[in-house]
Design an enzyme around this catalytic site. Structure first.
Site, mmCIF file in Angstrom:
data_model
loop_
_atom_site.group_PDB
_atom_site.id
_atom_site.type_symbol
_atom_site.label_atom_id
_atom_site.label_comp_id
_atom_site.label_asym_id
_atom_site.label_seq_id
_atom_site.Cartn_x
_atom_site.Cartn_y
_atom_site.Cartn_z
ATOM 1 N N HIS A 1 -0.794 0.022 -10.035
ATOM 2 C CA HIS A 1 -1.425 -0.923 -9.092
ATOM 3 C C HIS A 1 -1.895 -2.206 -9.807
ATOM 4 O O HIS A 1 -3.097 -2.482 -9.880
ATOM 5 C CB HIS A 1 -2.575 -0.263 -8.324
ATOM 6 N N ARG B 1 0.862 -1.183 0.000
ATOM 7 C CA ARG B 1 0.000 0.000 0.000
ATOM 8 C C ARG B 1 0.897 1.231 0.000
ATOM 9 O O ARG B 1 1.885 1.290 0.738
ATOM 10 C CB ARG B 1 -0.910 0.021 1.237
ATOM 11 N N GLU C 1 -3.067 7.526 -4.459
ATOM 12 C CA GLU C 1 -3.470 6.972 -5.758
ATOM 13 C C GLU C 1 -4.732 7.632 -6.278
ATOM 14 O O GLU C 1 -5.657 7.828 -5.493
ATOM 15 C CB GLU C 1 -3.736 5.472 -5.605
HETATM 16 C C1 DGY Z 1 -5.399 -6.211 -2.677
HETATM 17 O O1 DGY Z 1 -6.153 -7.163 -2.826
HETATM 18 O O2 DGY Z 1 -5.269 -5.673 -1.582
HETATM 19 C C2 DGY Z 1 -4.616 -5.766 -3.858
HETATM 20 O O3 DGY Z 1 -3.955 -4.570 -3.632
HETATM 21 C C3 DGY Z 1 -5.487 -5.712 -5.099
HETATM 22 O O4 DGY Z 1 -4.641 -5.658 -6.189
#
Ligand code: DGY
Length: 327
Positions: A289, A242, A271
């Site tokens: 992403h 993240r 983002e």
């Molecule tokens: C998640 O599932 O947390 C991922 O970031 C999706 O790509």
């Protein structure tokens, strides 16, 4: 499944692979965001207003206000493993079940972390651009020299499912594996000979640092200016977890000033906005992403998110519940 569900309504905040939608449509009235974009807050509130179940994405901010628009909302099924976009505490207080999609995207995300490690280490994207621009004039002993990956030290921050899948792949590159987590993870030490170390020790010793921690109040900005300054000058940072785990402004500075050698990023602090200057840096590979973005995995996530919803609405325990205390 009972057949008197004709009035049960599901709101899906953006189109997901069809098999998941089909599972829902078999039994419920399903309304899918008709636009190929993230909904505005008002559109989200409108959609949730009459829904018994919500299928949402990591780009939707599911706050207490969203939950309070509809006292009949029973379940929030997140189409992601991470659920920092949902106020889980508020959902629990209201008796709303929250579910996620762990497991199915582990290998896919670990593959992408490795794609970034290799891309930054071996200057793959720079080389591609160079060749396309017609600048390749023949083999050159000093052209685009990168760094070896085999035999180097890999630092894994967060030794959960994805961290372990990254470690498994690192064994094929004869890497020494260091890791940091809230507590030692014995299986990682037995299977991948990974060594548990303090965060600073990991940063000091690793040639590649890859982040696989969840985003919480405690982990936000866990990599900031100070942490970047502890890293080796020749080290690379990779983040597929993240964005807010890293202070992105400090990262841009560190990349620009040569504090670290480069970065491979799939996620960003705000983002889809990038920190000023990030996109101009040649020593970065930046992706939109894509961690779980394969047809197979996104399809599995869709059926899993649907199965979680169906179970909750049928009064059964969803296979992947985040707040089991509501049951
Ligand atoms: C998640 O599932 O947390 C991922 O970031 C999706 O790509």
């Amino acid at each position: 499944m009972s057949s008197n569900n004709s009035k049960t309504k599901i709101f899906v905040t953006r189109k997901i692979p069809q098999p998941g939608l089909d599972m829902l449509k078999e039994h419920y009235e399903v309304i899918v965001n008709p636009h190929n974009r993230v909904l505005s807050k008002d559109e989200l509130l409108d959609g949730v207003r009459t829904a018994d179940g919500l299928l949402c994405l990591l780009t939707d901010d599911i706050t207490a206000e969203v939950m309070d628009i509809n006292p009949n909302l029973k379940v929030i099924s997140n189409y992601a493993v991470g659920y920092n976009n949902i106020d889980v505490e508020a959902a629990t207080k209201r008796g709303i079940q929250v579910t996620n999609t762990p497991g199915v995207l582990t290998d896919t995300t670990a593959d992408l972390a490795w794609a970034l490690i290799m891309a930054v280490g071996r200057r793959v994207v720079e080389g591609d651009v160079f060749t396309r621009e017609g600048r390749f004039e023949g083999w050159d002993p000093m052209l685009l020299l990168g760094t070896d990956i085999t035999g180097k030290t890999l630092g894994i921050i967060g030794m959960g499912r994805i961290g372990q899948a990254v470690a498994r792949r690192a064994m094929g590159f004869d890497m020494r594996i260091l890791y940091h987590d809230m507590a030692p993870v014995p299986v990682a030490e037995e299977e991948y000979q990974a060594e548990f170390v303090a965060l600073d020790e990991l940063l000091r010793q690793s040639d590649f640092v890859t982040i696989h921690a969840p985003l919480t109040d405690e982990t936000r900005h866990m990599i900031g200016r100070r942490e970047l300054s502890v890293m080796k000058k020749m080290a690379y940072l990779v983040n597929t977890a993240r964005g807010p785990l890293v202070d992105e402004e400090a990262l841009v500075e560190a990349l620009r000033d040569g504090i670290i050698a480069g970065a491979g990023l799939d996620v960003y602090e705000n983002e889809p906005r990038l920190a000023s200057g990030l996109a101009e840096l040649p020593n970065t590979v930046i992706l939109p992403h894509l961690g779980s973005a394969t047809l197979e995995t996104r399809t599995k996530m869709a059926t899993m998110a649907a199965a979680n919803l169906v179970a909750a609405l049928e009064g059964k325990r969803p296979p992947h519940i985040v707040n089991p205390e509501v049951l």
